[in-house]
Design an enzyme around this catalytic site. Sequence first.
Site, PDB file in Angstrom:
ATOM      1  N   GLU A  53       0.846  -1.192   0.000  1.00 31.26           N
ATOM      2  CA  GLU A  53       0.000   0.000   0.000  1.00 31.26           C
ATOM      3  C   GLU A  53       0.892   1.257   0.000  1.00 31.26           C
ATOM      4  OE1 GLU A  53      -1.984   0.568   3.695  1.00 31.26           O
ATOM      5  OE2 GLU A  53      -3.368   2.082   2.929  1.00 31.26           O
ATOM      6  N   ASP A  56      -0.008  10.691   4.449  1.00 31.48           N
ATOM      7  CA  ASP A  56      -1.180  10.406   5.276  1.00 31.48           C
ATOM      8  C   ASP A  56      -1.969  11.670   5.564  1.00 31.48           C
ATOM      9  OD1 ASP A  56      -0.586   7.734   5.429  1.00 31.48           O
ATOM     10  OD2 ASP A  56       0.488   7.879   7.339  1.00 31.48           O
TER      11      ASP A  56
END
Lengths: 428, 428
Positions: free
Chosen positions: B322, B356
């Site tokens: 990922e 993020d």
Amino acid sequence: MQKYINPPKQDWEGLLQRPPVDVSGLFDSVATVLDDIAREGDTAIVRYSEKFDGYAGTNLVVSPEEFDIAEKQIPSELKQAIQRAAYNIDSFHKAQWQTAVKVETEPGVTCWQKSVPIEKVGLYIPGGTAPLFSTVLMLGIPARIAGCEEIVMCTPPGKTGIVNPAILYAAKTAGIKKVFKVGGIQAIGAMAYGTQTVPKVYKIFGPGNRYVTAAKQLITIRGTAIDMPAGPSEVLVMADDSANPAFVAADLLSQAEHGADSQVILLTNSPELLDATMAEIDKQVRQLPREAGASSALSNSKAFLLPSVDVMMEMSNHYAPEHLILSVRNAGQLAERVRNAGSVFIGHYSPESAGDYASGTNHTLPTHGCARAYSGVNLSSFLKKISFQEITGEGLKSLGPVIEKMAEAEELLGHKQAVSIRLEHLKS
Amino acid sequence: MQKYINPPKQDWEGLLQRPPVDVSGLFDSVATVLDDIAREGDTAIVRYSEKFDGYAGTNLVVSPEEFDIAEKQIPSELKQAIQRAAYNIDSFHKAQWQTAVKVETEPGVTCWQKSVPIEKVGLYIPGGTAPLFSTVLMLGIPARIAGCEEIVMCTPPGKTGIVNPAILYAAKTAGIKKVFKVGGIQAIGAMAYGTQTVPKVYKIFGPGNRYVTAAKQLITIRGTAIDMPAGPSEVLVMADDSANPAFVAADLLSQAEHGADSQVILLTNSPELLDATMAEIDKQVRQLPREAGASSALSNSKAFLLPSVDVMMEMSNHYAPEHLILSVRNAGQLAERVRNAGSVFIGHYSPESAGDYASGTNHTLPTHGCARAYSGVNLSSFLKKISFQEITGEGLKSLGPVIEKMAEAEELLGHKQAVSIRLEHLKS
């Protein structure tokens, strides 16, 4: 066709209801077959191919000789037609390449997306009454343009073990070399899990019957991607008094000949066009070899007389048809107001058949209202987008405190620390 | 972390195995809840919210006053951080717009694709231990850029009925006005079917626990699209002797703090870097509030000493992480060889936390090897592509015989007739 005259909007939802396509009742039996394939590989493929398709052979691979024989069997006119369709499909899908745009979101923070081919893809081409070699082009050509390294194709060989020559010729045209004589659930299972003979792939494309659809849904849950949910094919034709009733009738019938499951909808603001189209349908349907199927589809189909082209467009967007034909004045302008549809055919000389075969657009399209959220197959179906970011020391000095603050508020102090430790180092 | 020194390639598959994420065992119980929601609407939502989440209120709507109160509760520093992250996410996703390219595949045959917003989308933001307001930005901002007309957000309100203020402030920043106090399976059911209070949407986005994942899988089968399959988060770090072991350890720990399910992988060609990173991990993990979760994740995690950066890249592409961090020399060049990954962080100053939160790239990414076939969430996740074709009379005269020939070979004479009838007319 059932006729409706200007039904109130609250009735649209009910009137435009499609028959449910719930194959979850098949899941248990289909899962058993998939599990057997995952465990036993080719042995299970051979066993189920005999049971379901009557093909008792153990040879699952189409040989180079079979490709050669197929090519010799195809009349040269059909070859030329396939080549020309392939050329147009190639041109249209090649134009879909996008270049990565690098964005410096802040000084020293550079982000971009890159489209990268899915390495292994599987194409399923159903058998059945007619050899759908056009689907081979529609899936194989964009897969090749995308640069997929391994392109695997499965198609049922019939009881004889011979794959239809047009399907093999189309595969060769699209550059597909690995063709396997496997159909139905077995094909989906073989490509999802891989067997001794059939390579495992990451994404499976192609139409199929209820069993194939159920198998595709199950393998999605188990980690293999699929192109889109499948359902019966459908067309919605919008026609005003500029339309030719004979053309409109032919377009509706071209969809209806797919059989009882097909959905055919006519929207018009002209009572004369409606009557004339009905009369043309009665006349033309009798000339079709697939008259029975077409009549059966027509008996479930609906024609709406609506007050204006605006209302027609509103109803069409509500229905979200797979194919939408705009046989109206200023069709090009009207096309800009399409919100939900798979593929749109603009004007009186753009029949659905053109996109089914040769205009260049793809014919693997979202059915059953899925056009509200899904695209048809296109070049990007064979690619995935990877994000990249490159941050300099200066960039992190500037952006770092923002990240620290947010990570802290989300109570993820490890996330914060990965920044803080770098900022400390940059200070020293 | 378990250490492996140059394992043979045939062992890679086994060594890189992720724990299975099969939630089909939950399908029966989740389907019952979904069916009740489809039938009863809000009544079922309220009943299950009390049962599962302990929220006994019947008020499901976040009011404008609640948005205002939330905004006042957020410290201004955090507000500024959220605004700056939002700005970067906005810049990066806006740059993803593509313009339609019209292609004249043959004279008189013009084809193009147009990206059209999905009209109604639903965003799910989980509750749980920490308020993941960053996900609100990651889903809400591209939905707004795409032009989705109705953006619905559901998030669990906890037992108190109060949604975390940072989540509401992020929603306001992203332009989301319709926020509902509904969590878990109920949220997915409410947005898939629509209730008296929560609007029905066509596509649902967002992370969640096993029950949410099962509900998302079930509604996909039933006709609502979802962003992608979800699984535990993961990172793979490639590091050579140019890397700083303290940075590498911090990056691994930032992923490990998500808890026992997380996957953390280190690939290196430097024995010194490996040892130093291990020592740093031991040191840094003790400073984390989430030490227990991080230690548990680390005990399942793996470090590989490999002979070269080439082999490291090969193993990374095999694993399809990922998040992929390239803490190596010439990381920018190496990034061009990434085939399978969700988001890539290039160089020593690009920690995963940057993506993020704030670099601008999306953090909703394919896990569990899905990066082989799926993209992360991006602007196109909120759009669908519609095909258009416009054919002139002259164009059909030229292309028509190709379509006729192919339709005939597929035994679809209705398809042929839709062309023939037009060609006849053009002759007259």
